[in-house]
Design a protein around this motif. Structure first.
Motif, PDB file in Angstrom:
ATOM      1  N   LEU A  83       0.789  -1.263   0.113  1.00  0.00           N
ATOM      2  CA  LEU A  83      -0.147  -0.015   0.010  1.00  0.00           C
ATOM      3  C   LEU A  83       0.801   1.177   0.123  1.00  0.00           C
ATOM      4  O   LEU A  83       2.091   1.488   0.216  1.00  0.00           O
ATOM      5  CB  LEU A  83      -0.731   0.052   1.219  1.00  0.00           C
TER       6      LEU A  83
ATOM      7  N   THR B  23      -1.425   6.954   0.370  1.00  0.00           N
ATOM      8  CA  THR B  23      -2.930   7.487  -0.477  1.00  0.00           C
ATOM      9  C   THR B  23      -3.566   6.426  -0.813  1.00  0.00           C
ATOM     10  O   THR B  23      -4.615   6.824  -1.568  1.00  0.00           O
ATOM     11  CB  THR B  23      -2.097   8.451  -1.524  1.00  0.00           C
TER      12      THR B  23
ATOM     13  N   CYS C  60      -5.321   5.134   0.989  1.00  0.00           N
ATOM     14  CA  CYS C  60      -6.653   5.477   1.943  1.00  0.00           C
ATOM     15  C   CYS C  60      -6.897   6.808   2.185  1.00  0.00           C
ATOM     16  O   CYS C  60      -7.938   7.139   2.229  1.00  0.00           O
ATOM     17  CB  CYS C  60      -6.502   4.664   3.392  1.00  0.00           C
TER      18      CYS C  60
ATOM     19  N   GLN D 176     -18.986  -5.515  -7.551  1.00  0.00           N
ATOM     20  CA  GLN D 176     -18.573  -3.798  -7.515  1.00  0.00           C
ATOM     21  C   GLN D 176     -17.319  -3.462  -7.116  1.00  0.00           C
ATOM     22  O   GLN D 176     -16.807  -2.391  -7.278  1.00  0.00           O
ATOM     23  CB  GLN D 176     -19.703  -3.084  -6.580  1.00  0.00           C
TER      24      GLN D 176
ATOM     25  N   SER E 242     -13.653  -6.171  -9.849  1.00  0.00           N
ATOM     26  CA  SER E 242     -12.760  -5.685 -11.127  1.00  0.00           C
ATOM     27  C   SER E 242     -11.604  -5.238 -10.974  1.00  0.00           C
ATOM     28  O   SER E 242     -10.590  -5.247 -11.555  1.00  0.00           O
ATOM     29  CB  SER E 242     -13.874  -4.937 -11.866  1.00  0.00           C
TER      30      SER E 242
ATOM     31  N   HIS F  31      -9.829  -4.677  -7.233  1.00  0.00           N
ATOM     32  CA  HIS F  31      -9.398  -5.239  -6.135  1.00  0.00           C
ATOM     33  C   HIS F  31      -9.090  -6.591  -6.283  1.00  0.00           C
ATOM     34  O   HIS F  31      -8.364  -7.332  -5.293  1.00  0.00           O
ATOM     35  CB  HIS F  31     -10.098  -4.816  -4.897  1.00  0.00           C
TER      36      HIS F  31
ATOM     37  N   MET G 115     -15.946   4.505  -2.245  1.00  0.00           N
ATOM     38  CA  MET G 115     -15.781   3.332  -3.138  1.00  0.00           C
ATOM     39  C   MET G 115     -17.250   2.903  -3.870  1.00  0.00           C
ATOM     40  O   MET G 115     -18.139   3.466  -2.939  1.00  0.00           O
ATOM     41  CB  MET G 115     -15.092   2.162  -2.466  1.00  0.00           C
TER      42      MET G 115
ATOM     43  N   LEU H  36     -23.169   3.437  -2.688  1.00  0.00           N
ATOM     44  CA  LEU H  36     -23.826   2.118  -1.771  1.00  0.00           C
ATOM     45  C   LEU H  36     -24.603   2.705  -0.774  1.00  0.00           C
ATOM     46  O   LEU H  36     -24.370   3.846  -0.113  1.00  0.00           O
ATOM     47  CB  LEU H  36     -22.725   1.444  -1.237  1.00  0.00           C
TER      48      LEU H  36
END
Ligand code: HEC
Ligand code: HEC
Length: 216
Positions: free
Chosen positions: A13, A16, A18, A121, A124, A126, A171, A179
């Protein structure tokens, strides 16, 4: 980050991944205003901590790595950047959008439904196995959300409601806010419980006994 600070970063990671857009996005835990917000009491630490200590918390947990020396060039560079981002924010005040969106923590998670949301969702980018999408030139285009290259069990993002709050607003990337709160809780319940690196020192967290329900 893994390439710039290989000794301090233990996963795939970036900060950025997160703290979106270099720490400037509201409700993606922005760094704007933090220079005047710390030192601050944190219940996870059970004491007042400095901004350097807070940064190292993310190095050790979110980045599954090792803390920076407070007087290192790297720590000073991160501090200088956060100070610059805080220009004009009065000391002791919080910017609107500090942290994440509020999420209703009485919502009961349904990880089975969360899996179907993840597949439709999130996978694709992750990956079906949470492994992310690698960049052929090194690092990741889309970061991993579980597994050995992801954040460890002691990270804030490993807490279901914290992850739900991040996901709800941010997200799928570019479609934040689409969502429902329940869907965000369900998908967070699915990916936060997946295998990821351990963090033994988490057993010393919340020394005053106010450990939240969703902490691992
Ligand atoms: C896996 C996601 C993730 C990554 C990667 C990450 N962080 Fe964080 N960070 C968080 C979360 C979640 C919080 C809030 C935790 C909480 O309050 O429960 C946070 C909080 C912070 C805060 C305090 C924010 C505030 O308002 O008090 C700072 C400073 C910070 N992170 C710096 C960093 C730095 C520097 C890096 C890279 C070395 C980094 N973070 C990497 C998830 C992440
Ligand atoms: C279009 C691609 C895309 C989709 C779809 C997507 N994300 Fe992300 N996600 C990203 C990117 C890119 C980042 C890192 C942000 C950056 O680098 O600017 C990220 C960051 C994250 C992070 C924090 C970093 C990490 O790896 O732990 C989590 C958690 C996350 N996404 C969860 C989800 C969930 C849950 C969904 C489905 C509801 C989703 N994402 C859908 C692209 C995507």
């Amino acid at each position: 980050m893994p390439r710039q600070l290989p000794k301090n970063v233990g996963n795939g990671l970036n900060c950025t991944s997160c703290h979106l857009n270099a720490g400037t996005t509201a409700y993606a835990s922005p760094w704007v205003g933090l220079a005047g917000a710390f030192p601050e009491y944190r219940s996870r630490s059970g004491k007042i901590i400095s901004l350097q200590e807070r940064i190292n918390d993310c190095f050790q947990r979110s980045m599954n790595g090792k803390p920076l020396a407070f007087d290192s060039a790297e720590m000073n560079a991160i501090m200088a950047y956060m100070k610059w981002l805080s220009t004009g924010v009065p000391t002791g005040t919080n910017v609107t959008g500090r942290g994440f969106e509020k999420i209703d923590t009485s919502l009961k998670p349904n990880p089975v439904h969360g899996k179907s949301i993840y597949t439709a969702q999130c996978a694709s980018c992750h990956g079906a196995e949470g492994q992310g999408t690698k960049n052929p030139h090194g690092g990741y285009i889309f970061p991993p959300v579980w597994g050995k290259d992801s954040f460890n069990v002691g990270a804030g993002m490993a807490r279901m409601y914290t992850a739900a709050a991040f996901v709800k607003h941010n997200m799928p990337l570019g479609q934040g806010g689409t969502l429902s709160e329940q869907d965000a809780v369900d998908v967070a319940a699915y990916f936060t419980e997946k295998p990821r690196p351990d963090y033994a020192a988490r057993l010393k967290d919340w020394p005053k006994g106010d450990k939240p329900r969703d902490a691992r």
